[in-house]
Design a protein around this motif. Structure first.
Motif, PDB file in Angstrom:
ATOM      1  N   ARG A 336       0.833  -1.202   0.000  1.00 35.00           N
ATOM      2  CA  ARG A 336       0.000   0.000   0.000  1.00 35.00           C
ATOM      3  C   ARG A 336       0.873   1.260   0.000  1.00 35.00           C
ATOM      4  O   ARG A 336       1.860   1.338   0.717  1.00 35.00           O
ATOM      5  CB  ARG A 336      -0.924   0.015   1.222  1.00 35.00           C
ATOM      6  N   GLU A 337       0.490   2.208  -0.823  1.00 30.68           N
ATOM      7  CA  GLU A 337       1.186   3.491  -0.866  1.00 30.68           C
ATOM      8  C   GLU A 337       0.266   4.552  -0.271  1.00 30.68           C
ATOM      9  O   GLU A 337      -0.796   4.838  -0.810  1.00 30.68           O
ATOM     10  CB  GLU A 337       1.555   3.851  -2.306  1.00 30.68           C
ATOM     11  N   ARG A 338       0.685   5.111   0.855  1.00 30.05           N
ATOM     12  CA  ARG A 338      -0.138   6.101   1.540  1.00 30.05           C
ATOM     13  C   ARG A 338       0.726   6.891   2.513  1.00 30.05           C
ATOM     14  O   ARG A 338       1.855   6.505   2.821  1.00 30.05           O
ATOM     15  CB  ARG A 338      -1.285   5.426   2.295  1.00 30.05           C
ATOM     16  N   GLU A 339       0.172   8.000   3.005  1.00 31.50           N
ATOM     17  CA  GLU A 339       0.823   8.791   4.034  1.00 31.50           C
ATOM     18  C   GLU A 339       0.611   8.125   5.394  1.00 31.50           C
ATOM     19  O   GLU A 339      -0.416   7.480   5.620  1.00 31.50           O
ATOM     20  CB  GLU A 339       0.246  10.205   4.067  1.00 31.50           C
ATOM     21  N   PRO A 340       1.547   8.270   6.322  1.00 22.91           N
ATOM     22  CA  PRO A 340       1.332   7.737   7.665  1.00 22.91           C
ATOM     23  C   PRO A 340       0.130   8.393   8.339  1.00 22.91           C
ATOM     24  O   PRO A 340      -0.129   9.578   8.143  1.00 22.91           O
ATOM     25  CB  PRO A 340       2.627   8.084   8.396  1.00 22.91           C
ATOM     26  N   ILE A 341      -0.591   7.625   9.109  1.00 22.40           N
ATOM     27  CA  ILE A 341      -1.738   8.151   9.841  1.00 22.40           C
ATOM     28  C   ILE A 341      -1.276   9.235  10.814  1.00 22.40           C
ATOM     29  O   ILE A 341      -0.300   9.068  11.536  1.00 22.40           O
ATOM     30  CB  ILE A 341      -2.443   7.023  10.609  1.00 22.40           C
ATOM     31  N   GLY A 342      -1.999  10.352  10.813  1.00 25.23           N
ATOM     32  CA  GLY A 342      -1.715  11.416  11.783  1.00 25.23           C
ATOM     33  C   GLY A 342      -0.446  12.193  11.533  1.00 25.23           C
ATOM     34  O   GLY A 342       0.062  12.854  12.443  1.00 25.23           O
ATOM     35  N   SER A 343       0.069  12.171  10.317  1.00 18.47           N
ATOM     36  CA  SER A 343       1.346  12.839  10.050  1.00 18.47           C
ATOM     37  C   SER A 343       1.253  14.357  10.141  1.00 18.47           C
ATOM     38  O   SER A 343       2.281  15.039  10.205  1.00 18.47           O
ATOM     39  CB  SER A 343       1.875  12.434   8.667  1.00 18.47           C
TER      40      SER A 343
END
Length: 350
Positions: A336-343
């Motif tokens: 999965r390619e995504r931003e870290p949660i809560g960044s």
């Protein structure tokens, strides 16, 4: 709902406040008895249901009270005197937007830990810690990040084989390092800070990070210590699976909750900041320390490396089917390619 083991943030988050749910259930049982009476159908059913709920939650958290047998053994007198086999560790989630550097620096100077861990550090935190206590530590691992996942390790003990990895989710690092004790023996330290559970996202990233460290620790030829803010409670499905995968021990079992979050809301506290260790270690000290301006309390540990492993029955063995399912989850999450949660939670201009 947490009994379903579904990896949704909303469901997994409901496993956190078991202490609060237990207390609420007991209050409601008293309320049914007071308002409806114990002999009426409504009162009797309400009391029975609430007591059943209370018992369910108690089954999970009683393990983390002095009523339970200790999982991590205390150091024997001879090992307590063997200072060359011991190390102290102070671990603190600083909360990136917290700029009261002085409180943590003063705490570290007072405690003088052999190993100091700071989580959620950015470059400003690294600079402040360097100015304040950097002179006390010859060995450093700095991973400053602006997304709330930065890490810092300072050590009086020599370090080698340093690895900073993003094993599952991009920009969510962990640290793996070899620590050399004065006695001439070494151990492996893993520092972790996986993503938190949130209502609108699954927990596969967090669960994969935690499980993967557990699988690495059990394969490691060195006795292992895993420490950090796991964003998970000690009695959850994920952390219990981590213990089965790793075989590591939790020193809170049989001793207490040591709730570290939230430092700002006393009615909403649970244990998120952890240390797990190989059965070859014995515990000398464990303490929750004073507030440092963060939403987490720091934790203090002193361990000693014995010459033999302790004979313990916990944790339980991992099931091969569970291990395979975990490996599949990790492989899926890595794609999965995504931003870290809560960044962006700790952005000071928000």
């Amino acid at each position: 709902m947490p009994l379903s083991k579904l990896p949704f943030g909303f469901i997994r988050g409901l496993a956190f406040p078991r202490e609060q749910f237990l207390g609420l259930a007991l209050l409601l049982a008293i309320g049914f008895a007071w308002i409806e009476g114990v002999t009426t159908p409504t009162g009797a059913i309400g009391i029975a249901l609430m007591l059943g709920v209370a018992i369910l939650h108690a089954l999970y958290i009683t393990k983390f009270t002095p009523l339970w047998r200790k999982q991590s053994l205390a150091a024997e007198p001879g090992l307590r005197r063997a200072t060359d086999r011991q190390f102290s560790l102070l671990a603190a989630n600083v909360k990136k937007s917290n700029r009261d550097y002085g409180k943590l620096i003063a705490l570290a100077e007072a405690r003088t830990p052999d190993i100091f861990l700071a989580i959620e550090v950015d470059q400003d935190w690294i600079d402040a810690l360097d100015d304040g206590i950097g002179k006390n530590y010859d060995h450093r691992i700095d991973v400053p990040l602006d997304n709330g996942y930065g890490l810092c390790v300072m050590s009086r003990l020599p370090l080698s084989e340093v690895e900073v990895r993003e094993k599952v989710t991009t920009d969510v690092p962990s640290i793996r390092v070899r620590v050399h004790l004065p006695v001439g023996e070494d151990f492996r330290l893993y520092v972790v800070h996986p993503e938190p559970p949130v209502i609108d996202h699954d927990t596969k990233g967090r669960d994969s990070d935690i499980a993967l460290v557990g699988m690495e620790a059990t394969e490691d030829p060195l006795p292992a210590v895993v420490s950090g803010d796991l964003n998970d409670v000690a009695w959850s499905t994920t952390t219990r699976r981590f213990q089965r995968l790793s075989g590591l021990l939790d020193p809170r079992v049989g001793r207490g909750m040591y709730n570290t979050f939230s430092a700002t809301m006393p009615w909403m506290r649970w244990p998120l900041d952890h240390l797990f260790h190989d059965a070859q270690f014995r515990l000398l000290e464990m303490d929750r320390l004073d507030k440092i301006g963060s939403d987490h309390f720091p934790m203090w540990f002193v361990l000693a490396l014995a010459q033999t492993e302790a004979a313990v029955s916990d944790p339980e063995d991992v099931d091969p089917e569970e291990e395979q399912e975990t490996e599949e989850m990790i492989a899926e999450e890595r794609q999965r390619e995504r931003e870290p949660i809560g960044s962006d939670w700790e952005d000071e201009d928000k």
